[in-house]
Design a protein around this motif. Structure first.
Motif, short mmCIF file in Angstrom:
data_model
loop_
_atom_site.label_atom_id
_atom_site.label_comp_id
_atom_site.label_asym_id
_atom_site.label_seq_id
_atom_site.Cartn_x
_atom_site.Cartn_y
_atom_site.Cartn_z
N THR A 121 94.79 16.32 -67.40
CA THR A 121 96.11 16.64 -67.95
C THR A 121 95.98 17.13 -69.38
O THR A 121 96.59 18.14 -69.76
CB THR A 121 97.02 15.39 -67.91
N ILE A 122 95.18 16.44 -70.17
CA ILE A 122 94.98 16.83 -71.57
C ILE A 122 94.36 18.21 -71.64
O ILE A 122 94.78 19.06 -72.43
CB ILE A 122 94.11 15.78 -72.29
N LYS A 150 106.44 8.25 -58.37
CA LYS A 150 106.14 8.36 -59.80
C LYS A 150 105.09 9.43 -60.04
O LYS A 150 105.10 10.11 -61.06
CB LYS A 150 105.68 7.02 -60.36
N PHE A 151 104.16 9.60 -59.09
CA PHE A 151 103.14 10.64 -59.24
C PHE A 151 103.77 12.02 -59.18
O PHE A 151 103.39 12.92 -59.94
CB PHE A 151 102.06 10.50 -58.16
N ILE A 152 104.74 12.21 -58.31
CA ILE A 152 105.43 13.50 -58.21
C ILE A 152 106.19 13.79 -59.52
O ILE A 152 106.14 14.91 -60.04
CB ILE A 152 106.36 13.53 -56.99
N LEU A 153 106.86 12.77 -60.06
CA LEU A 153 107.54 12.95 -61.35
C LEU A 153 106.54 13.29 -62.46
O LEU A 153 106.81 14.13 -63.32
CB LEU A 153 108.33 11.69 -61.72
N TYR A 154 105.39 12.63 -62.43
CA TYR A 154 104.32 12.91 -63.41
C TYR A 154 103.87 14.36 -63.28
O TYR A 154 103.68 15.05 -64.28
CB TYR A 154 103.15 11.94 -63.19
N PHE A 155 103.69 14.82 -62.06
CA PHE A 155 103.27 16.20 -61.81
C PHE A 155 104.24 17.18 -62.46
O PHE A 155 103.82 18.11 -63.15
CB PHE A 155 103.17 16.45 -60.30
N PHE A 156 105.54 16.97 -62.25
CA PHE A 156 106.53 17.88 -62.82
C PHE A 156 106.58 17.77 -64.35
O PHE A 156 106.79 18.78 -65.04
CB PHE A 156 107.90 17.67 -62.20
N LEU A 157 106.36 16.59 -64.89
CA LEU A 157 106.29 16.42 -66.34
C LEU A 157 105.13 17.23 -66.90
O LEU A 157 105.27 17.93 -67.91
CB LEU A 157 106.12 14.93 -66.70
N VAL A 158 103.97 17.15 -66.25
CA VAL A 158 102.79 17.89 -66.71
C VAL A 158 103.02 19.39 -66.61
O VAL A 158 102.68 20.14 -67.53
CB VAL A 158 101.53 17.45 -65.94
N VAL A 159 103.61 19.85 -65.51
CA VAL A 159 103.90 21.28 -65.38
C VAL A 159 104.82 21.73 -66.51
O VAL A 159 104.60 22.78 -67.14
CB VAL A 159 104.51 21.60 -63.99
N TRP A 160 105.86 20.95 -66.80
CA TRP A 160 106.77 21.28 -67.90
C TRP A 160 106.01 21.32 -69.23
O TRP A 160 106.20 22.25 -70.01
CB TRP A 160 107.92 20.28 -67.96
N ASP A 161 105.18 20.32 -69.47
CA ASP A 161 104.42 20.28 -70.73
C ASP A 161 103.48 21.46 -70.86
O ASP A 161 103.27 21.98 -71.95
CB ASP A 161 103.65 18.96 -70.84
N ARG A 204 100.73 5.90 -70.27
CA ARG A 204 101.71 4.88 -69.83
C ARG A 204 102.19 5.17 -68.41
O ARG A 204 102.25 4.27 -67.58
CB ARG A 204 102.89 4.88 -70.80
N ARG A 205 102.46 6.42 -68.12
CA ARG A 205 102.94 6.78 -66.79
C ARG A 205 101.83 6.61 -65.74
O ARG A 205 102.09 6.17 -64.62
CB ARG A 205 103.45 8.21 -66.79
N LEU A 206 100.60 6.97 -66.10
CA LEU A 206 99.49 6.80 -65.16
C LEU A 206 99.23 5.32 -64.88
O LEU A 206 98.85 4.96 -63.76
CB LEU A 206 98.23 7.48 -65.69
N LYS A 207 99.43 4.46 -65.86
CA LYS A 207 99.28 3.02 -65.62
C LYS A 207 100.31 2.55 -64.60
O LYS A 207 99.99 1.71 -63.73
CB LYS A 207 99.45 2.24 -66.93
N GLU A 208 101.52 3.09 -64.65
CA GLU A 208 102.54 2.72 -63.68
C GLU A 208 102.19 3.26 -62.29
O GLU A 208 102.40 2.57 -61.29
CB GLU A 208 103.90 3.29 -64.11
N ILE A 209 101.66 4.47 -62.23
CA ILE A 209 101.31 5.09 -60.94
C ILE A 209 100.18 4.34 -60.26
O ILE A 209 100.20 4.09 -59.07
CB ILE A 209 100.94 6.57 -61.14
N PHE A 210 99.17 3.93 -61.04
CA PHE A 210 97.97 3.30 -60.48
C PHE A 210 98.01 1.78 -60.56
O PHE A 210 96.99 1.14 -60.32
CB PHE A 210 96.72 3.83 -61.17
#
Length: 166
Positions: free
Chosen positions: A117-118, A63-74, A159-165
Motif C-alpha cells: 500500500t505504501i 473491511k478489506f473491501i473498504l480498505y481496498f477502496f480507501l487505497v484506490v482513493w489515496d 489500524r485498518r489492517l489490524k482490524e481486517i486481520f
C-alpha cells in the motif's frame, strides 16, 4: 470447512481474486475465460498451499473491501499531489525524508499488504523491513515532518489492517 473442501480451495479468497484478475487481464469476458480463470484460481492456491501453513483465518472481507477502496482513493489523490509537486516545485524545495514506521502488525500477509500500500501510493515507497519484522523503512518524496508521515501510515493503513486481520 471439510478436509476435502480445504484441499480443493485452501485459499478461497485468493481463488476468487485470481479468477477475477485473469478475466480482467484478458480484457474480454467469456464463459471459457471465466472457467479457465477459475481453474487457475483453484490450481495455483492448491499448489502453493504448502508455503502458507499459517495463513490468517477470519479475515473480515467487508473491511478489506473498504480498505481496498480507501487505497484506490489515496492513490488517485497522491497522483494529483505528486504531479503538482513535480510541476510546480523546484527540486531544491522538496523535503524528502526517511521514516521508520514501528509495526504492531505481526502476520506476514498484513505486513506485505501495508508495504505494498505504501509503495503503491505515489510519493512514498517501502524500502526495507527490519530483520525481526517489527518496523518498515519508508521514503517520502515530500513531507513536513517524518512523524507526520509515520502517524498517517499507522492511523490510515495499519489500524485498518489490524482490524481486517484480527
Amino acid at each position: 470447512m471439510s478436509t476435502l473442501a480445504g484441499r480443493i480451495l485452501p485459499h478461497p479468497i485468493l481463488t476468487l481474486f485470481l479468477t477475477v484478475v485473469w478475466i480482467l487481464l484478458q480484457n474480454d469476458f467469456s464463459a471459457g475465460m471465466a472457467v479457465f480463470g477459475l481453474i487457475l484460481g483453484i490450481i495455483i492456491p492448491a499448489v502453493t498451499a504448502a508455503w502458507w501453513p499459517d495463513r490468517p483465518r477470519g479475515i473480515k472481507l467487508g473491511k478489506f473491501i473498504l480498505y481496498f477502496f480507501l487505497v484506490v482513493w489515496d492513490i488517485i489523490v497522491a497522483n494529483v499531489q505528486v504531479a503538482w509537486i513535480v510541476l510546480t516545485r523546484p527540486n531544491s524545495k522538496l523535503r524528502p525524508c526517511w521514516v521508520v514506521v514501528p509495526l504492531e502488525l505481526r502476520t506476514p500477509e498484513a505486513i506485505a499488504i501495508l508495504a505494498g500500500t505504501i509503495t503503491l501510493t505515489p510519493g512514498t515507497v517501502t524500502a526495507d523491513l527490519s530483520s525481526e519484522g517489527h518496523s518498515l523503512l519508508v521514503h517520502a518524496l515530500d513531507a513536513e515532518s517524518p512523524d507526520e508521515v509515520r502517524d498517517q501510515i499507522k492511523d490510515r493503513y495499519e489500524r485498518r489492517l489490524k482490524e481486517i486481520f484480527a
